[in-house]
Design an enzyme around this catalytic site. Sequence first.
Site, PDB file in Angstrom:
ATOM      1  CG  HIS A 129      15.923 -36.671  13.612  1.00  0.00           C
ATOM      2  ND1 HIS A 129      14.807 -35.929  13.935  1.00  0.00           N
ATOM      3  CD2 HIS A 129      16.508 -36.996  14.787  1.00  0.00           C
ATOM      4  CE1 HIS A 129      14.726 -35.814  15.245  1.00  0.00           C
ATOM      5  NE2 HIS A 129      15.742 -36.453  15.795  1.00  0.00           N
ATOM      6  NE  ARG A 185      25.829 -34.039  16.879  1.00  0.00           N
ATOM      7  CZ  ARG A 185      24.544 -33.930  17.251  1.00  0.00           C
ATOM      8  NH1 ARG A 185      23.896 -32.807  17.026  1.00  0.00           N
ATOM      9  NH2 ARG A 185      23.923 -34.929  17.830  1.00  0.00           N
ATOM     10  CD  GLU A 227      17.685 -30.385  19.408  1.00  0.00           C
ATOM     11  OE1 GLU A 227      17.713 -31.625  19.272  1.00  0.00           O
ATOM     12  OE2 GLU A 227      18.691 -29.672  19.299  1.00  0.00           O
ATOM     13  CG  ASN A 261      22.890 -28.075  19.713  1.00  0.00           C
ATOM     14  OD1 ASN A 261      21.745 -27.674  19.875  1.00  0.00           O
ATOM     15  ND2 ASN A 261      23.166 -29.316  19.335  1.00  0.00           N
ATOM     16  CD  GLU A 262      21.504 -32.223  21.666  1.00  0.00           C
ATOM     17  OE1 GLU A 262      20.308 -32.534  21.709  1.00  0.00           O
ATOM     18  OE2 GLU A 262      22.340 -32.825  20.947  1.00  0.00           O
ATOM     19  CD1 TRP A 282      19.390 -39.432  17.148  1.00  0.00           C
ATOM     20  CD2 TRP A 282      19.274 -40.920  18.806  1.00  0.00           C
ATOM     21  NE1 TRP A 282      18.468 -38.969  18.060  1.00  0.00           N
ATOM     22  CE2 TRP A 282      18.374 -39.856  19.085  1.00  0.00           C
ATOM     23  CE3 TRP A 282      19.381 -41.975  19.717  1.00  0.00           C
ATOM     24  CZ2 TRP A 282      17.595 -39.820  20.237  1.00  0.00           C
ATOM     25  CZ3 TRP A 282      18.592 -41.946  20.860  1.00  0.00           C
ATOM     26  CH2 TRP A 282      17.715 -40.866  21.103  1.00  0.00           C
ATOM     27  CD  GLU A 293      20.974 -34.721  13.292  1.00  0.00           C
ATOM     28  OE1 GLU A 293      20.714 -35.042  14.466  1.00  0.00           O
ATOM     29  OE2 GLU A 293      21.155 -33.543  12.939  1.00  0.00           O
ATOM     30  CE  LYS A 294      20.613 -40.350   3.630  1.00  0.00           C
ATOM     31  NZ  LYS A 294      21.807 -40.598   4.478  1.00  0.00           N
TER      32      LYS A 294
END
EC number: 3.2.1.23
Length: 689
Positions: free
Chosen positions: A371, A122, A320, A160-161, A328, A368-369
């Site tokens: 997370h 990303r 968030e 985003n971020e 991470w 991110e599964k």
Amino acid sequence: MTQRRAYRWPQPLAGQQERIWYGGDYNPDQWPEEVWDDDVRLMKKAGVNLVSVGIFSWAKIETSEGVYDFDWLDRIIDKLGEAGVAVDLASATASPPMWLTQAHPEVLWKDYRGDVCQPGARQHWRPTSPVFREYALKLCRAMAEHYKGNPYVVAWHVSNEYGCHNRFDYSEDAEHAFQQWCEERYGTIDAVNDAWGTAFWAQRMNDFSEIVPPRFIGDGNFMNPGKLLDFKRFSSDALKAFYIAERDALAEITPDLPLTTNFMVSASGSVLDYDDWGDEVDFVSNDHYFIPGEAHLDELAFSASLVDGIARKDPWFLMEHSTSAVNWREINYRKEPGQLVRDSLAHVAMGADAVCYFQWRQSKAGAEKFHSAMVPHAGEDSAVFRDVCELGADLNKLSDEGILGSRLAKSRVAVVFDYESEWATEHTATPTQHVHHVDEPLAWFRALADQGVTADVVPVRGAWDGYEMVVLPSVYLLSEETTRRVRDYVVGGGRLVVTYYTGISDEKDHVWLGGYPGSIRDVVGVRVEEFMPMGNDFTGVPDHLDLSNGAVAHDIADVIGSVDESATVLATFKDNPWTGMDGVPAIVANTFGEGRSVYVGARLGREGLALSLPEILESLGMAEAGGNDGRVLHVEREGADGSRFVFSFNRTHETVRVPVEGEVVVSSFADVDGETASIKPNGVIVTKK
């Protein structure tokens, strides 16, 4: 100075009362539609009233160039809105689709060696690319045209971020933009040469075209510190300019919707100058992820207080955080029982009127599964989801009691934070690589909390000079303007604490001459001649210094050569005579004008500061500032009607008993018995006076 945008907050759906916003990132495009109805059912069960949608959905929305598919997004927005769940709609520009980068690989950013960041994760786009900007703004306009007037969309979530992965770009586009930025900032190439000290190592430039980004210069070499500091400023500004372009494209079509983008403010988070960015959003939003271990609560409260400072005490949006583990870190620790509720309420205590998570439903595939999420892999029959429901009920109770009309009460003490001082101290040619600005503010926040003082964390551009007592913790850069504010503050009666590594250089990273801290030596009454770094990388080098008050210094100490007649030495160093540090002043109090100051000439850490603080506060005439139980973090929000919400958080791993003043509104991991309460580890009580 930039004009700050007027504060605007997302308004509730038609027919609903204003409440604390509660929810998280929702990614329905990751799931078959038969899951959507179950999501809505569970959202209603948990008390969710808002979700952010479409953050990474560009490829799903614009399936090929100019071909848009809004049908799936329309269906889920309608389902949510009809169930009373508002939508914070993303511009979807955070990561470009494969068809775009395949057609235009020139939008991909380059690292400092010139290697191209390939698609596959990303944020693989360069902020200064005119090609990428054209495609992103076209998507923004298409989104805005399609959803203008939609009754269920209450805010825009722009990208985003920013800068999470593409903070620095060293491409040709970036080079041209950096040259333009320097010309706008300095006007002439001679002014750039002066700012960067290019007389050193024959780096003088004759024209703006000779300016290049700080690309790879060979292993072990040293980048020009002035150029590097300016490139960090430029990189923050370049991303900000891209955000502003997106924001304005959306606002032109949907002027009634407030806009925000999610910052990443934490005790160590200095990716962008978030205080500068705070001028450009309608309401401040933040993403915060906990630090595992004993600093968990304190770091969270510190960061949330800094967000409140960036927001100038207007309500802010926790966009968030995590219900439990992230994905991470090298080791992704889970949250302990009680921390899901406790952490969220700590953000609320510090001024958040919205509590959201990444993400709603835990992914079954992708990076991110693992997370954590509001609905974990285990489903609704899980401790996490039960806590999510408990928190939803707690936030509704606080809303019912009127907390939305309150703001974080102003502390008597401000701890100053400065993004640019952190950037300057990150250079690789400094007295020690173990000392940065970013570490000292948190140590002071924690040490003050140990004394029962919950400080406000205030950006250097903020109104810190309106506090009774101010701490400048390793604020390495002091411009002439900040220097004037410091001097005026103390002359007018302020109480100031200044630490080592403060006021070393001006805003160009040019050292203030004559001894440290150059521009405010007379304010603090000391003259530092050199630094004494400490470590253990060579046998026999000093690794610490003892102080006469029992504190221990590590990493760095100041060699104070003289103190003014107006000054009083509170503590000295104790060392072997041949080192030259035995008896050298370590902590010095001074009077200046109508005010007082204390200089702390070494890194003492939280423990050493907590030990030294009683005498420091006494010398500043602030001995009564504490008084609260240091085992409990006390935070208050006050309403215009005089009501006060008092949050009490247990900072220890032992049960703490506290007096209860007022009506108990919410409690978690706590037992209330009349006029007292027992707060267990990870527990909190909220009372209303």
